[in-house]
Design a protein around this motif. Structure first.
Motif, PDB file in Angstrom:
ATOM      1  N   SER A 128       1.681   6.373  -7.079  1.00  0.00           N
ATOM      2  CA  SER A 128       0.562   7.224  -7.464  1.00  0.00           C
ATOM      3  C   SER A 128       0.885   8.695  -7.238  1.00  0.00           C
ATOM      4  O   SER A 128       0.566   9.551  -8.073  1.00  0.00           O
ATOM      5  CB  SER A 128      -0.686   6.825  -6.683  1.00  0.00           C
ATOM      6  OG  SER A 128      -1.777   7.667  -6.991  1.00  0.00           O
ATOM      7  N   GLY A 129       1.534   9.006  -6.119  1.00  0.00           N
ATOM      8  CA  GLY A 129       1.890  10.392  -5.836  1.00  0.00           C
ATOM      9  C   GLY A 129       2.889  10.959  -6.816  1.00  0.00           C
ATOM     10  O   GLY A 129       2.901  12.166  -7.085  1.00  0.00           O
ATOM     11  N   LEU A 130       3.732  10.101  -7.374  1.00  0.00           N
ATOM     12  CA  LEU A 130       4.706  10.544  -8.378  1.00  0.00           C
ATOM     13  C   LEU A 130       4.110  10.594  -9.781  1.00  0.00           C
ATOM     14  O   LEU A 130       4.819  10.934 -10.734  1.00  0.00           O
ATOM     15  CB  LEU A 130       5.923   9.614  -8.372  1.00  0.00           C
ATOM     16  CG  LEU A 130       6.768   9.630  -7.093  1.00  0.00           C
ATOM     17  CD1 LEU A 130       7.872   8.570  -7.168  1.00  0.00           C
ATOM     18  CD2 LEU A 130       7.379  11.008  -6.868  1.00  0.00           C
ATOM     19  N   MET A 140       2.993   8.078 -11.692  1.00  0.00           N
ATOM     20  CA  MET A 140       3.482   7.017 -12.574  1.00  0.00           C
ATOM     21  C   MET A 140       2.447   5.918 -12.816  1.00  0.00           C
ATOM     22  O   MET A 140       2.770   4.917 -13.470  1.00  0.00           O
ATOM     23  CB  MET A 140       4.755   6.399 -11.991  1.00  0.00           C
ATOM     24  CG  MET A 140       5.940   7.339 -11.944  1.00  0.00           C
ATOM     25  SD  MET A 140       7.510   6.509 -11.559  1.00  0.00           S
ATOM     26  CE  MET A 140       7.149   5.811  -9.961  1.00  0.00           C
ATOM     27  N   ILE A 141       1.234   6.081 -12.293  1.00  0.00           N
ATOM     28  CA  ILE A 141       0.205   5.076 -12.537  1.00  0.00           C
ATOM     29  C   ILE A 141      -0.099   5.009 -14.033  1.00  0.00           C
ATOM     30  O   ILE A 141      -0.251   6.031 -14.698  1.00  0.00           O
ATOM     31  CB  ILE A 141      -1.074   5.392 -11.736  1.00  0.00           C
ATOM     32  CG1 ILE A 141      -0.788   5.308 -10.235  1.00  0.00           C
ATOM     33  CG2 ILE A 141      -2.200   4.443 -12.106  1.00  0.00           C
ATOM     34  CD1 ILE A 141      -0.415   3.925  -9.749  1.00  0.00           C
ATOM     35  N   ASP A 142      -0.191   3.787 -14.549  1.00  0.00           N
ATOM     36  CA  ASP A 142      -0.495   3.542 -15.967  1.00  0.00           C
ATOM     37  C   ASP A 142       0.601   4.080 -16.885  1.00  0.00           C
ATOM     38  O   ASP A 142       0.320   4.535 -18.002  1.00  0.00           O
ATOM     39  CB  ASP A 142      -1.844   4.157 -16.342  1.00  0.00           C
ATOM     40  CG  ASP A 142      -2.573   3.322 -17.382  1.00  0.00           C
ATOM     41  OD1 ASP A 142      -2.290   2.112 -17.472  1.00  0.00           O
ATOM     42  OD2 ASP A 142      -3.414   3.873 -18.109  1.00  0.00           O
ATOM     43  N   SER A 143       1.840   4.033 -16.418  1.00  0.00           N
ATOM     44  CA  SER A 143       2.974   4.434 -17.255  1.00  0.00           C
ATOM     45  C   SER A 143       4.049   3.353 -17.186  1.00  0.00           C
ATOM     46  O   SER A 143       4.115   2.576 -16.229  1.00  0.00           O
ATOM     47  CB  SER A 143       3.550   5.770 -16.786  1.00  0.00           C
ATOM     48  OG  SER A 143       4.165   5.643 -15.524  1.00  0.00           O
ATOM     49  N   TYR A 144       4.893   3.339 -18.207  1.00  0.00           N
ATOM     50  CA  TYR A 144       5.957   2.340 -18.241  1.00  0.00           C
ATOM     51  C   TYR A 144       6.981   2.569 -17.138  1.00  0.00           C
ATOM     52  O   TYR A 144       7.673   1.630 -16.719  1.00  0.00           O
ATOM     53  CB  TYR A 144       6.655   2.364 -19.604  1.00  0.00           C
ATOM     54  CG  TYR A 144       5.762   1.912 -20.736  1.00  0.00           C
ATOM     55  CD1 TYR A 144       5.162   0.656 -20.710  1.00  0.00           C
ATOM     56  CD2 TYR A 144       5.521   2.727 -21.831  1.00  0.00           C
ATOM     57  CE1 TYR A 144       4.345   0.232 -21.746  1.00  0.00           C
ATOM     58  CE2 TYR A 144       4.701   2.321 -22.877  1.00  0.00           C
ATOM     59  CZ  TYR A 144       4.120   1.068 -22.829  1.00  0.00           C
ATOM     60  OH  TYR A 144       3.311   0.648 -23.848  1.00  0.00           O
ATOM     61  N   ALA A 145       7.086   3.809 -16.653  1.00  0.00           N
ATOM     62  CA  ALA A 145       8.023   4.086 -15.563  1.00  0.00           C
ATOM     63  C   ALA A 145       7.676   3.286 -14.316  1.00  0.00           C
ATOM     64  O   ALA A 145       8.558   2.904 -13.539  1.00  0.00           O
ATOM     65  CB  ALA A 145       8.026   5.580 -15.242  1.00  0.00           C
ATOM     66  N   ALA A 146       6.384   2.994 -14.119  1.00  0.00           N
ATOM     67  CA  ALA A 146       5.971   2.211 -12.953  1.00  0.00           C
ATOM     68  C   ALA A 146       6.437   0.764 -13.041  1.00  0.00           C
ATOM     69  O   ALA A 146       6.470   0.064 -12.026  1.00  0.00           O
ATOM     70  CB  ALA A 146       4.445   2.247 -12.819  1.00  0.00           C
ATOM     71  N   ILE A 190       0.825  -1.217   0.000  1.00  0.00           N
ATOM     72  CA  ILE A 190       0.000   0.000   0.000  1.00  0.00           C
ATOM     73  C   ILE A 190       0.857   1.265   0.000  1.00  0.00           C
ATOM     74  O   ILE A 190       0.624   2.176  -0.820  1.00  0.00           O
ATOM     75  CB  ILE A 190      -0.979  -0.020   1.185  1.00  0.00           C
ATOM     76  CG1 ILE A 190      -1.976  -1.171   1.016  1.00  0.00           C
ATOM     77  CG2 ILE A 190      -1.718   1.309   1.296  1.00  0.00           C
ATOM     78  CD1 ILE A 190      -2.950  -1.317   2.157  1.00  0.00           C
ATOM     79  N   PRO A 191       1.870   1.403   0.871  1.00  0.00           N
ATOM     80  CA  PRO A 191       2.729   2.591   0.781  1.00  0.00           C
ATOM     81  C   PRO A 191       3.433   2.713  -0.563  1.00  0.00           C
ATOM     82  O   PRO A 191       3.599   3.826  -1.079  1.00  0.00           O
ATOM     83  CB  PRO A 191       3.729   2.387   1.922  1.00  0.00           C
ATOM     84  CG  PRO A 191       3.021   1.521   2.898  1.00  0.00           C
ATOM     85  CD  PRO A 191       2.196   0.597   2.065  1.00  0.00           C
ATOM     86  N   SER A 192       3.842   1.580  -1.129  1.00  0.00           N
ATOM     87  CA  SER A 192       4.493   1.630  -2.447  1.00  0.00           C
ATOM     88  C   SER A 192       3.522   2.142  -3.508  1.00  0.00           C
ATOM     89  O   SER A 192       3.897   2.960  -4.367  1.00  0.00           O
ATOM     90  CB  SER A 192       5.004   0.237  -2.831  1.00  0.00           C
ATOM     91  OG  SER A 192       5.960  -0.224  -1.913  1.00  0.00           O
ATOM     92  N   TYR A 193       2.286   1.673  -3.456  1.00  0.00           N
ATOM     93  CA  TYR A 193       1.292   2.136  -4.427  1.00  0.00           C
ATOM     94  C   TYR A 193       1.029   3.633  -4.254  1.00  0.00           C
ATOM     95  O   TYR A 193       0.909   4.368  -5.243  1.00  0.00           O
ATOM     96  CB  TYR A 193      -0.004   1.350  -4.267  1.00  0.00           C
ATOM     97  CG  TYR A 193      -1.065   1.734  -5.266  1.00  0.00           C
ATOM     98  CD1 TYR A 193      -1.114   1.125  -6.509  1.00  0.00           C
ATOM     99  CD2 TYR A 193      -2.012   2.717  -4.970  1.00  0.00           C
ATOM    100  CE1 TYR A 193      -2.081   1.479  -7.442  1.00  0.00           C
ATOM    101  CE2 TYR A 193      -2.972   3.083  -5.889  1.00  0.00           C
ATOM    102  CZ  TYR A 193      -3.005   2.455  -7.122  1.00  0.00           C
ATOM    103  OH  TYR A 193      -3.953   2.820  -8.045  1.00  0.00           O
TER     104      TYR A 193
END
Length: 314
Positions: free
Chosen positions: A157-159, A161-167, A150-153
Motif C-alpha cells: 500500500s505504501g508503494l 501498488m494496491i489494485d495494480s498488476y504490479a501487486a 499485515i506488514p506486507s500489505y
C-alpha cells in the motif's frame, strides 16, 4: 588366471567360464516375478490416481444436465455430450479476461523473476564479489522469518501498488530457494572455463550470457517452470491487493465459481441450452489446467536433470 583375479572378477559381477559365481552383484540381482508384478501394479495405481480425476473433470465439463443428474454428480460413464459450458464461460467475457490477465502476469512475472534470480545467483556464486557473505546471509534469513501479511500489505500500500498488476508480480518476484539452487549450479561450473574467458578479454556479462547460461539450460528451464506455475496458480495476492474484479486472474475466478458457487455470467445462443452448474465449474478447472499441461512437455526433457541438481553424488 590366478585365484585372486577370479575372485576380483566375481566381485565385479562378471561370470567367467567354469565359475559358479553370480552374473551380477547381489544388489543388482534381477527382481523376482512377484516383485515385478508388485511394481507394475503400483505404477498402474499411481497412473490411475492421476488420470481418473482428470478424466472425470473433463467428461463432466462436456456432459449435459441430464447426464450429470443421472450420474448423481461427477460423470464417469459418458452420456450426452455438449459444449455449452465452454460456450458460456467464453461468451461471458469474465473468464476470457481473467485468462489474459493470468497469461500476462505469468509471462511478465516469470521473465522478471528469472532475470533477477539469475543475476543474483551468479553474483553470489562468484568468490570475492561485493558483500557476498552478508547478502547471502540476509537472503537465507528471509527463508525462515517472514514479515507477515499485515506488514506486507502496508508495504504494498505504501508503494502505491494496491489494485495494480504490479501487486500480483513484485511481492512474489524472488524465491530464495530458487536462487540457492541456481547459485549451487553456477558454483559447480568449472572455474577454469570462466578464467579462460576472462583471459581472452570477456566481460562478466559476456561470460554469463555466452558461457554460463548455455551450460545451465536444464536448471534454468526447471526454475522457470517453478516460477511460471507459481504465478499461474497464485490467487492470494489478488485477494489481498486487487479491488477491481476486472483485474482478477483466472485462479480467483476459478475460486469464485467452484468454491463459492458464484454463477458464471454470459449468454449463449438460443437453441444451444444452458450449461449445468457443475459442468461450468469443471470447464473452468479444465481451462485453468490446460496451459500448464501444454507447457510441461517442452520442459520435461530438462526436468529430470534439473531436479537432480544438488543431489548426493555416488
Amino acid at each position: 588366471m590366478t585365484t585372486i583375479e577370479k575372485s576380483s572378477k566375481k566381485v565385479s559381477g562378471l561370470r567367467w567360464p567354469g565359475s559358479e559365481g553370480p552374473s551380477r552383484a547381489a544388489w543388482e540381482e534381477e527382481p523376482s516375478k512377484a516383485v515385478k508384478a508388485a511394481k507394475s501394479a503400483t505404477l498402474i495405481i499411481v497412473v490411475l490416481a492421476v488420470l481418473l480425476p482428470l478424466y472425470t473433470i473433463i467428461l463432466t465439463s462436456i456432459s449435459s444436465q441430464s447426464t450429470i443428474t443421472n450420474a448423481g454428480g461427477l460423470v464417469i460413464i459418458p452420456g450426452e455430450i455438449t459444449w455449452d459450458a465452454y460456450r458460456q464461460i467464453f461468451t461471458g467475457g469474465v473468464v476470457t479476461r481473467a485468462i489474459m490477465v493470468s497469461v500476462g502476469i505469468t509471462v511478465v512475472g516469470t521473465i522478471l523473476s528469472m532475470v533477477v534470480s539469475v543475476l543474483c545467483a551468479y553474483g553470489l556464486s562468484r568468490p570475492g564479489t561485493l558483500a557476498h557473505t552478508p547478502l547471502l546471509f540476509v537472503l537465507l534469513i528471509t527463508m525462515f522469518f517472514a514479515a507477515g501479511m499485515i506488514p506486507s500489505y502496508l508495504l504494498v500500500s505504501g508503494l502505491g501498488m494496491i489494485d495494480s498488476y504490479a501487486a500480483l508480480i513484485l511481492p512474489s518476484c524472488i524465491s530464495v530457494f530458487n536462487i540457492i539452487i541456481l547459485r549451487g549450479f553456477f558454483m559447480g561450473i568449472d572455474q577454469g572455463i570462466l578464467d579462460s574467458a576472462r583471459i581472452d578479454g570477456a566481460s562478466e556479462w559476456r561470460i554469463l550470457g555466452q558461457i554460463v547460461m548455455p551450460m545451465s539450460k536444464a536448471v534454468t528451464a526447471v526454475i522457470a517452470l517453478f516460477y511460471g506455475v507459481g504465478y499461474w496458480n497464485a490467487f492470494f495476492n489478488a485477494i489481498l491487493y486487487i479491488n477491481d474484479s476486472s483485474k482478477n486472474p483466472l485462479q480467483v475466478v476459478l475460486r469464485s465459481y467452484v468454491l463459492q458457487g458464484v454463477s458464471v455470467p454470459g449468454q449463449i445462443a438460443v437453441g444451444q441450452g444452458v450449461a449445468a452448474s457443475l459442468a461450468l465449474q469443471m470447464a473452468v478447472i479444465v481451462v485453468a489446467m490446460v496451459p500448464i499441461l501444454f507447457v510441461y512437455p517442452f520442459v520435461q526433457k530438462h526436468f529430470t536433470k534439473g531436479v537432480m541438481i544438488g543431489a548426493v553424488k555416488g
